[in-house]
Design an enzyme around this catalytic site. Structure first.
Site, PDB file in Angstrom:
ATOM      1  N   HIS A   5      -5.812  10.018  16.707  1.00 45.85           N
ATOM      2  CA  HIS A   5      -6.324  10.492  15.421  1.00 45.85           C
ATOM      3  C   HIS A   5      -7.690   9.934  15.055  1.00 45.85           C
ATOM      4  CE1 HIS A   5      -1.857  10.458  15.321  1.00 45.85           C
ATOM      5  NE2 HIS A   5      -2.064  11.702  14.938  1.00 45.85           N
ATOM      6  N   GLY A  21      -9.358   8.846  -0.089  1.00 41.11           N
ATOM      7  CA  GLY A  21      -8.531   9.903   0.478  1.00 41.11           C
ATOM      8  C   GLY A  21      -9.353  11.040   1.039  1.00 41.11           C
ATOM      9  N   ARG A  25     -15.656  12.248   0.218  1.00 43.58           N
ATOM     10  CA  ARG A  25     -15.996  11.065  -0.565  1.00 43.58           C
ATOM     11  C   ARG A  25     -16.427   9.931   0.355  1.00 43.58           C
ATOM     12  NH1 ARG A  25     -11.356   9.234  -4.234  1.00 43.58           N
ATOM     13  NH2 ARG A  25     -11.390  11.469  -4.671  1.00 43.58           N
ATOM     14  N   ARG A  44     -10.050  16.083  13.338  1.00 42.03           N
ATOM     15  CA  ARG A  44      -9.408  16.865  12.274  1.00 42.03           C
ATOM     16  C   ARG A  44     -10.209  16.855  10.980  1.00 42.03           C
ATOM     17  NH1 ARG A  44      -2.970  16.884  12.857  1.00 42.03           N
ATOM     18  NH2 ARG A  44      -2.788  16.506  15.099  1.00 42.03           N
ATOM     19  N   ARG A  88      -8.113   0.725  -0.150  1.00 43.52           N
ATOM     20  CA  ARG A  88      -7.982   2.116  -0.578  1.00 43.52           C
ATOM     21  C   ARG A  88      -8.791   2.316  -1.841  1.00 43.52           C
ATOM     22  NH1 ARG A  88      -6.160   6.816  -2.136  1.00 43.52           N
ATOM     23  NH2 ARG A  88      -4.847   7.028  -3.983  1.00 43.52           N
ATOM     24  N   SER A  91      -7.906   8.110  -6.428  1.00 42.42           N
ATOM     25  CA  SER A  91      -7.750   8.584  -7.797  1.00 42.42           C
ATOM     26  C   SER A  91      -6.294   8.427  -8.203  1.00 42.42           C
ATOM     27  CB  SER A  91      -8.191  10.047  -7.911  1.00 42.42           C
ATOM     28  OG  SER A  91      -7.473  10.858  -6.988  1.00 42.42           O
ATOM     29  N   GLU A 186      -0.157   7.492  -7.973  1.00 47.40           N
ATOM     30  CA  GLU A 186      -0.966   7.998  -6.870  1.00 47.40           C
ATOM     31  C   GLU A 186      -0.027   8.235  -5.695  1.00 47.40           C
ATOM     32  OE1 GLU A 186      -2.143   5.260  -4.023  1.00 47.40           O
ATOM     33  OE2 GLU A 186      -0.079   5.051  -4.696  1.00 47.40           O
ATOM     34  N   MET A 187      -0.531   8.380  -4.462  1.00 46.17           N
ATOM     35  CA  MET A 187       0.341   8.821  -3.380  1.00 46.17           C
ATOM     36  C   MET A 187       0.201   8.038  -2.075  1.00 46.17           C
ATOM     37  SD  MET A 187       0.169  12.981  -3.901  1.00 46.17           S
ATOM     38  CE  MET A 187       1.661  13.253  -2.956  1.00 46.17           C
ATOM     39  N   GLU A 188      -0.552   6.944  -2.056  1.00 44.65           N
ATOM     40  CA  GLU A 188      -0.808   6.277  -0.775  1.00 44.65           C
ATOM     41  C   GLU A 188      -0.619   4.763  -0.759  1.00 44.65           C
ATOM     42  OE1 GLU A 188      -2.701  10.131  -0.961  1.00 44.65           O
ATOM     43  OE2 GLU A 188      -3.280   8.385  -2.148  1.00 44.65           O
ATOM     44  N   SER A 210      -8.268   9.740 -12.763  1.00 48.19           N
ATOM     45  CA  SER A 210      -8.831  11.090 -12.670  1.00 48.19           C
ATOM     46  C   SER A 210      -8.169  12.064 -13.633  1.00 48.19           C
ATOM     47  CB  SER A 210      -8.674  11.622 -11.242  1.00 48.19           C
ATOM     48  OG  SER A 210      -7.305  11.686 -10.883  1.00 48.19           O
ATOM     49  N   ASP A 211      -6.987  11.706 -14.129  1.00 43.27           N
ATOM     50  CA  ASP A 211      -6.284  12.561 -15.081  1.00 43.27           C
ATOM     51  C   ASP A 211      -5.256  11.719 -15.812  1.00 43.27           C
ATOM     52  OD1 ASP A 211      -3.427  13.291 -13.611  1.00 43.27           O
ATOM     53  OD2 ASP A 211      -5.050  12.975 -12.200  1.00 43.27           O
ATOM     54  N   ARG A 224     -14.507  13.866  -8.831  1.00 40.27           N
ATOM     55  CA  ARG A 224     -13.844  12.847  -8.016  1.00 40.27           C
ATOM     56  C   ARG A 224     -14.649  12.530  -6.771  1.00 40.27           C
ATOM     57  NH1 ARG A 224      -9.546  15.917  -9.876  1.00 40.27           N
ATOM     58  NH2 ARG A 224      -9.288  17.095  -7.956  1.00 40.27           N
TER      59      ARG A 224
END
Length: 239
Positions: A5, A21, A25, A44, A88, A91, A186-188, A210-211, A224
């Site tokens: 990867h 992410g 950015r 990718r 990391r 957002s 967040e997600m990570e 961000s929100d 963002r």
């Protein structure tokens, strides 16, 4: 050798990696802040750059969205490229009314419903922590720069679009905020923290709001990509 990867040659990635992410950015950070940035990987479309900041080598690379994605990239960086520190830079959605758009949050822990840790290493804990030393350096950087920095636990969620459960009132995140003390979602972060602990490395998570799930204010994708400058300055300040 390059991994499945990441196409960078060994030695082309610095010991410290800033990891937003969005690969665009990453490109923006590299071209804005680094001297002599060179693209070292783009498998990718996940762009990665290495350059210097005030004479110190640093790399910037996208992670993609979600724990599986950052789990892959951070694992390969830690194990195959000798990376010691990953910060990391993402957002987040605010769970508190007094967290405003563009506020910067330094995560002190990450709570999740995910089975990432169990699947990755047989660990059933739902709470993961950043590296204390790295967090201390980031706090000192913000103070030195005179930039406000909030701290708190974050919720690392597997799902961005969630169907309300039957009879759910109030919204599910109220319980996560109140029981787990999470200030934002967040997600990570959880996967990054878990990988770092499992592999004996260092990780931290800086987030820009961000929100808001409280006020429903939100930024655009262009905001963002281009406007999250505070956390970039704080992260680069540790170099």
């Amino acid at each position: 050798m390059p991994t499945p990867h990441i196409s960078a040659e060994i030695g082309r990635i610095a010991k410290t990696v800033l990891m937003p992410g969005d690969p665009l950015r990453a490109k923006k950070i590299a071209e804005t802040y680094l001297d002599g940035p060179e693209i070292v990987t783009q498998v990718r479309g996940m762009l990665g750059y290495t350059g210097t900041y005030k004479g110190k080598p640093v790399s910037v690379m996208g992670s993609g969205m979600g724990m599986p994605s950052i789990g892959i990239y951070s694992h390969e960086l830690f194990t195959e490229y000798g990376v010691e520190n990953i910060i990391r830079m993402g957002s987040a959605g605010a769970y508190l009314a007094d967290l405003n758009l563009y506020d910067v949050v330094l995560a002190t822990s990450a709570w999740t419903e995910s089975s990432y840790a169990h699947t990755m290493s047989g660990n059933d804990e739902k709470l993961a922590y950043p590296s204390e030393g790295l967090n201390k350096r980031l706090s000192e950087s913000a103070q030195k720069l005179g930039l406000p920095l909030r701290t708190g636990a974050i919720h690392s969620c597997d799902v961005f679009y969630r169907q309300p459960w039957q009879g759910e009132d109030p919204p599910y995140w109220h319980g996560i905020r109140d029981r787990q003390g999470c200030v934002a979602v967040e997600m990570e972060g959880f996967a990054l923290f878990h990988n770092a602990k499992a592999l004996g490395k260092n990780a931290a998570c800086l987030l820009t709001i961000s929100d808001s799930l409280v006020t429903w204010e939100q930024t655009t994708s262009q905001d963002r990509e281009k406007s999250f400058t505070g956390m970039m300055q704080i992260a680069l300040g540790i170099l």
